[in-house]
Design a protein around this motif. Structure first.
Motif, mmCIF file in Angstrom:
data_model
loop_
_atom_site.group_PDB
_atom_site.id
_atom_site.type_symbol
_atom_site.label_atom_id
_atom_site.label_comp_id
_atom_site.label_asym_id
_atom_site.label_seq_id
_atom_site.Cartn_x
_atom_site.Cartn_y
_atom_site.Cartn_z
ATOM 1 N N LEU A 234 62.323 36.806 40.157
ATOM 2 C CA LEU A 234 62.061 36.110 38.888
ATOM 3 C C LEU A 234 62.524 36.968 37.716
ATOM 4 C CD1 LEU A 234 58.438 34.678 39.389
ATOM 5 C CD2 LEU A 234 60.580 33.392 39.278
ATOM 6 N N ALA A 235 62.290 38.274 37.821
ATOM 7 C CA ALA A 235 62.665 39.190 36.739
ATOM 8 C C ALA A 235 64.167 39.182 36.517
ATOM 9 C CB ALA A 235 62.181 40.605 37.060
ATOM 10 N N LEU A 236 64.929 39.232 37.602
ATOM 11 C CA LEU A 236 66.393 39.230 37.447
ATOM 12 C C LEU A 236 66.859 37.914 36.823
ATOM 13 C CD1 LEU A 236 69.149 40.476 37.769
ATOM 14 C CD2 LEU A 236 69.234 39.591 40.104
ATOM 15 N N LYS A 237 66.298 36.799 37.307
ATOM 16 C CA LYS A 237 66.696 35.496 36.748
ATOM 17 C C LYS A 237 66.385 35.458 35.253
ATOM 18 C CE LYS A 237 66.495 32.773 40.962
ATOM 19 N NZ LYS A 237 65.655 31.994 41.874
ATOM 20 N N TYR A 238 65.249 36.051 34.887
ATOM 21 C CA TYR A 238 64.854 36.074 33.474
ATOM 22 C C TYR A 238 65.856 36.887 32.640
ATOM 23 C CZ TYR A 238 62.515 37.366 29.208
ATOM 24 O OH TYR A 238 62.247 37.581 27.883
ATOM 25 N N ILE A 239 66.222 38.067 33.137
ATOM 26 C CA ILE A 239 67.148 38.917 32.360
ATOM 27 C C ILE A 239 68.449 38.154 32.109
ATOM 28 C CG2 ILE A 239 68.448 41.093 32.246
ATOM 29 C CD1 ILE A 239 66.607 42.270 34.333
ATOM 30 N N ILE A 247 58.811 44.629 29.948
ATOM 31 C CA ILE A 247 57.977 45.430 30.842
ATOM 32 C C ILE A 247 56.795 44.556 31.267
ATOM 33 C CG2 ILE A 247 56.416 47.413 30.979
ATOM 34 C CD1 ILE A 247 58.275 48.865 29.013
ATOM 35 N N TYR A 248 56.517 44.514 32.584
ATOM 36 C CA TYR A 248 55.392 43.709 33.075
ATOM 37 C C TYR A 248 54.552 44.486 34.086
ATOM 38 C CZ TYR A 248 58.028 39.620 31.382
ATOM 39 O OH TYR A 248 58.714 38.710 30.620
ATOM 40 N N ASN A 249 53.252 44.259 34.025
ATOM 41 C CA ASN A 249 52.353 44.710 35.098
ATOM 42 C C ASN A 249 52.428 43.753 36.277
ATOM 43 O OD1 ASN A 249 51.231 46.814 33.655
ATOM 44 N ND2 ASN A 249 49.414 45.650 33.015
ATOM 45 N N ILE A 295 53.212 38.472 32.703
ATOM 46 C CA ILE A 295 54.271 37.953 33.590
ATOM 47 C C ILE A 295 53.933 36.536 34.071
ATOM 48 C CG2 ILE A 295 53.408 39.059 35.725
ATOM 49 C CD1 ILE A 295 56.424 39.523 36.443
ATOM 50 N N ALA A 296 52.635 36.245 34.184
ATOM 51 C CA ALA A 296 52.240 34.871 34.562
ATOM 52 C C ALA A 296 52.671 33.899 33.468
ATOM 53 C CB ALA A 296 50.734 34.805 34.785
ATOM 54 N N ASN A 297 52.398 34.259 32.213
ATOM 55 C CA ASN A 297 52.725 33.376 31.095
ATOM 56 C C ASN A 297 54.225 33.268 30.856
ATOM 57 O OD1 ASN A 297 50.047 32.939 30.629
ATOM 58 N ND2 ASN A 297 49.868 34.507 29.030
ATOM 59 N N GLU A 298 54.918 34.414 30.950
ATOM 60 C CA GLU A 298 56.329 34.409 30.546
ATOM 61 C C GLU A 298 57.292 34.045 31.670
ATOM 62 O OE1 GLU A 298 57.340 37.963 28.362
ATOM 63 O OE2 GLU A 298 55.643 37.711 27.003
ATOM 64 N N LEU A 299 56.972 34.458 32.908
ATOM 65 C CA LEU A 299 57.896 34.182 34.012
ATOM 66 C C LEU A 299 57.311 33.222 35.038
ATOM 67 C CD1 LEU A 299 59.605 37.619 34.823
ATOM 68 C CD2 LEU A 299 59.851 36.147 32.857
#
Ligand code: UFG
Length: 328
Positions: A234-239, A247-249, A295-299
């Motif tokens: 999910l992080a890569l798709k977001y970038i 930065i996410y916990n 990260i729940a809210n944003e991704l």
């Protein structure tokens, strides 16, 4: 999308590599196998070498036309980082500088970085959000924080976009039972308790039962390794979609004590090993619990393994199938 996973033959990296097989057009793993295992990544292309070898990394990035990097290549034992700081600074920082320079040289602009709750140090409040002060209490945590600061500068200067994921206590194993945690020596609670319940070790040692917690033992936020792997994708798709750095916990948001882990493992395995209480381990905070709301809210990431029992069961399943871990 062509992807390089640096440190991809390790515990968390190998779980990501498994998930990436459905996502990547081309997938290459770089690992020096100092702690990783060849067998943890099946038939995926492996280059054995150091992430600090600039000529090697540049060659991999160029010849494979790499678009994005997941970076796991680091030493990760908190205790060892305090007895041998040079080893951690060299591997986790010096090598990383060479790696980042190769990325810039080759025009690779995306990185998902494997960070840690260890950047926060002694908690000032719970649950820990990304805004919590970052005051690491050990060299390992300091190297993760320095890496994040380096990423910030590479973003400002070269436009390298990244997501840094600060894991709490990674645990469990892939549901296939074919890959899992295999550290030598093992220092983490869940594999040690599972192995003791399987009769593979003599006893469980509880490090301290006089903490200010419900039962006196340390409380941690255990997060399943496959949930971590999904967050990386999910992080890569977001970038790529946003061209922004974040930065996410990553945690479950629920704390379990050492005694909870032991009780749950005894229930799952049906075996009760010898248990001994020892003095506190230096540097262990009483409680570490994450807020992963950002990260729940944003991704839209939410863990699938929310029950401690399910996480431990998956670890047991792996150890049962592979009592000696990976063969090589
Ligand atoms: N513990 C025991 N007995 C053991 C092993 C551990 O009682 O045999 C206790 C520890 O004292 C701690 C808890 O179990 O309270 C969890 O310990 P782990 O070693 O499994 O994990 P840590 O919380 O120490 O470490 C994790 C990550 C690190 C990261 C750190 C952040 O593994 O990478 O959180 O503080 F740096």
């Amino acid at each position: 999308m062509n992807i390089l996973v640096a440190g991809g033959a390790g515990y968390i990296g190998s779980h990501l590599v498994k998930e990436l097989q459905n996502v990547a057009d081309k997938l290459v793993v770089l690992d020096d196998l100092s702690t990783g295992h060849r067998d943890s990544i099946g038939n995926i292309e492996l280059v054995i070498g150091s992430s600090g070898n600039k000529a090697l990394v540049t060659n991999i990035l160029r010849t494979n036309n790499i678009d994005a990097v997941f970076y796991f290549a680091a030493h990760s034992l908190v205790g060892e980082s305090m007895s041998n700081p040079g080893k951690y600074l060299r591997n986790n920082i010096s090598f990383a500088i060479e790696f980042l320079e190769s990325m810039v040289e080759c025009g690779v602009r995306y990185m998902v970085f494997s960070s840690s709750a260890a950047v926060y140090g002694e908690p000032a409040f719970y649950p820990i959000t990304e805004e919590h002060p970052t005051v690491p209490t050990n060299v390992y945590g300091a190297t993760k924080l320095i890496f994040e600061e380096m990423l910030d500068w590479y973003d400002r200067i070269y436009g390298l976009k990244y997501v840094s994921l600060r894991y709490f206590n990674a645990a469990g194993a892939d549901q296939s039972g074919q890959i899992g945690e295999d550290h030598k020596p093992e220092t983490h609670l869940i594999p040690l308790v599972v192995k003791a319940c399987m009769g593979l070790s003599e006893k469980i040692i509880i490090y301290g039962n006089d903490y200010p917690t419900k039962d006196g033992t340390c409380v941690r936020d255990y997060i399943h390794v496959s949930d971590l792997a999904r967050a990386h994708i999910l992080a890569l798709k977001y970038i790529i979609a946003s061209d922004q750095s974040k930065i996410y916990n990553l945690g479950n948001g629920t704390g379990y004590s050492v005694n909870d882990v032991i009780a749950s493992t005894i229930k799952i395995t049906g075996k009760k090993p010898k248990i001994e209480v020892a003095p506190r381990r230096p540097g262990d905070p009483a409680v570490l619990v994450a807020s992963s709301k950002k990260i729940a809210n944003e991704l839209g990431w939410n863990p699938e393994y929310i029950k401690l029992e399910d996480i431990i069961y998956s670890a047991w399943n792996w150890h049962k199938n592979n009592p000696s871990g990976f063969q090589q």
